[in-house]
Write a protein that holds these residues in place. Sequence first.
Motif, PDB file in Angstrom:
ATOM      1  N   LEU A  77       0.942  -1.202  -0.008  1.00  0.00           N
ATOM      2  CA  LEU A  77       0.071   0.076   0.072  1.00  0.00           C
ATOM      3  C   LEU A  77       1.029   1.376   0.171  1.00  0.00           C
ATOM      4  N   SER A  78       0.284   2.369  -0.739  1.00  0.00           N
ATOM      5  CA  SER A  78       1.066   3.592  -0.517  1.00  0.00           C
ATOM      6  C   SER A  78       1.003   4.163   0.763  1.00  0.00           C
ATOM      7  N   SER A  79       1.811   5.197   1.124  1.00  0.00           N
ATOM      8  CA  SER A  79       1.481   5.462   2.481  1.00  0.00           C
ATOM      9  C   SER A  79       0.105   6.242   2.487  1.00  0.00           C
ATOM     10  N   THR A  80      -0.080   6.958   1.601  1.00  0.00           N
ATOM     11  CA  THR A  80      -1.512   7.710   1.813  1.00  0.00           C
ATOM     12  C   THR A  80      -2.500   6.810   2.079  1.00  0.00           C
ATOM     13  N   ALA A  81      -2.562   5.592   1.115  1.00  0.00           N
ATOM     14  CA  ALA A  81      -3.627   4.534   1.021  1.00  0.00           C
ATOM     15  C   ALA A  81      -3.427   4.005   2.636  1.00  0.00           C
ATOM     16  N   ALA A  82      -2.413   3.775   3.085  1.00  0.00           N
ATOM     17  CA  ALA A  82      -2.422   3.152   4.520  1.00  0.00           C
ATOM     18  C   ALA A  82      -2.850   3.890   5.586  1.00  0.00           C
TER      19      ALA A  82
END
Length: 454
Positions: free
Chosen positions: A36-41
Motif C-alpha cells: 500500500l502507498s503511505s497515503t492509502a495506508a
Amino acid sequence: MMTPERRDAMDEMIVKIRSGRLTRRSFLERATAIGLSSTAAVSLLEACGGTSGNTGGNGSTVNIVWQSEKDSTTPSVYQAVTNDFNNSVGRQKGIHVTWQQGPASTNDLLTKYDDMLRARSHSIDVMSVDVVYPAEFAANGWSKPITNTQWPSSARSNYLPGPIQSCTFQGNLVAAPLRTDLGLMYYRKDIITTPPATWDDLVSMSKEAVAKGKTKYGYVWQGAQYEGLVCDFVEVLYGFGGTILDPNDSKKVTVNSPAAQQALAAMVSWVGTISPAAVTTYQEDDARLVWQNGNSAFMRNWPYAYSLGNASGSAIANKFDIHGLLTGGSNTDGGHSCIGGWNLAINAYTPNGDASWEFINYLLGPAAQKKLAIDASQTVSLQSVYDDSDVLAKQPLFGKLKPILQNAKPRPVSPRYPDLSNVLQQHLYAALKKQETPSAALSAISSSLQTLVS
C-alpha cells in the motif's frame, strides 16, 4: 497487484488494530510492506479507527479494492476521489476503498484481470475496464450485473447514452460508465470558414486548401494497423449509415453493406490524395504532430489534442476549432463519433458487491464527476457536468463537446471484440494499402466475423 495473500494480510491487520492488538506504527509498517502507498495506508488506518478521535463507525469496516487504468495525473485524481469517498460515504457506511494504480498497457491490465478471474479470485472488487470489454466480461460470467434497484432508469437517463450502451449486453447493464472519450474533427478556422458537414465537403475543402498553398495536406487521421484504425473506420461507416453488427443482435453481421462499401472506398481514396501516403503508418500522435506543425487543414483525433494544439510553441495555437464527425452518401442521420473511455465493473466473485456498488455510485455522482473533469480534463459520463459553470471556467472545451457526445456511438458490442477487432484491422489495412479491394476486404471481414459471433 493485491494478491489473495496480501488481501488476507490486510484483513488480519484490520482485525488486530480494531482489537487493540496492533499499534499504529506497526499497522503502517505492515501496510507499506504489503504494497500500500503511505497515503492509502493512513487512509485505511483512519477508517479503522486507528487515529485518536475516530471511532471507525460501528467497528466493522468492509474493505474493497479498486483497480483503475493508468492515472497519469499528478497528484493522482483517482487517489483523491477515493479519499473523498473514504472520508464521507465510506466513513458513514463502514466501507474503505484501496485504490491500485494501473499499468501503462491496457493489455497488461487485461492479463491481470484474466489471471485473477480464471482463478475465481476477488483480490480486486471494482475493475476499471476499457469501453470495449464489458460484453466479454459479462459473457464469461466475470462481472455482476447492475440492477434496476441499484441504478434505476430514471437515474441512468442523466448520463450520456453512448457510454450506457457500451455497458449493456443482452439487455442487461453489466458495468457503469465512469468516463468517456470521443473522436473529433479538428479544422483550421483560419483556412476553413465553415466546417464541413459531409465527407464530400471535407474532400473538396482539402483539395482547395492544398491547391491554394495554404497547407501541405488536407486531412490526417489514424491509418496504421491497430485499434485506432477501427475507431476511424466505424466513424466513417456510421456517417454513411452502416453498422458492423446489428445493434439489436450481436450475432448478426451487417458489415458487408452498400454503406460500408462507400465508406471504405472513400477512406482508400484519401490515401495519397488529400492525406499523405504515410497516413497508413499514423497513430494518434503521428497525426497530431503533422497537424500541430501547421501541415494539415483537417485532423481526426481525440480531445487530448485540443489543449496541446493551443500550447506554447504550437504553430496552430488559436487557429483551429472542433466539429462533430461527418455524414456520407444519402445518410441523413448525421455523423457519429466513436466512443472510447473506461467503465466500472464489479468482480463476480467478490462477497462485497453491495459495498462495491456504493463506491461506483459515488464515482458516478456530481462531486466525483466534476472533480475528474476539472482536475484531470476527463470527459465524464454525467451530462450535467458539461453545463456546469465551475467546469466550463476551467475546461471551456466541454461546452462544445456535449452535443457531439450525445450523438456518439460505441464500437460493436460483442464478447468476442478482441478477435473481431483483429479481423477488422487486418482487412481494413489491406484495403488502405491496396492489397485488397474494398469489396474483397468487406467480404472477408463479413465471413470471418460470422464465424466468430456464431
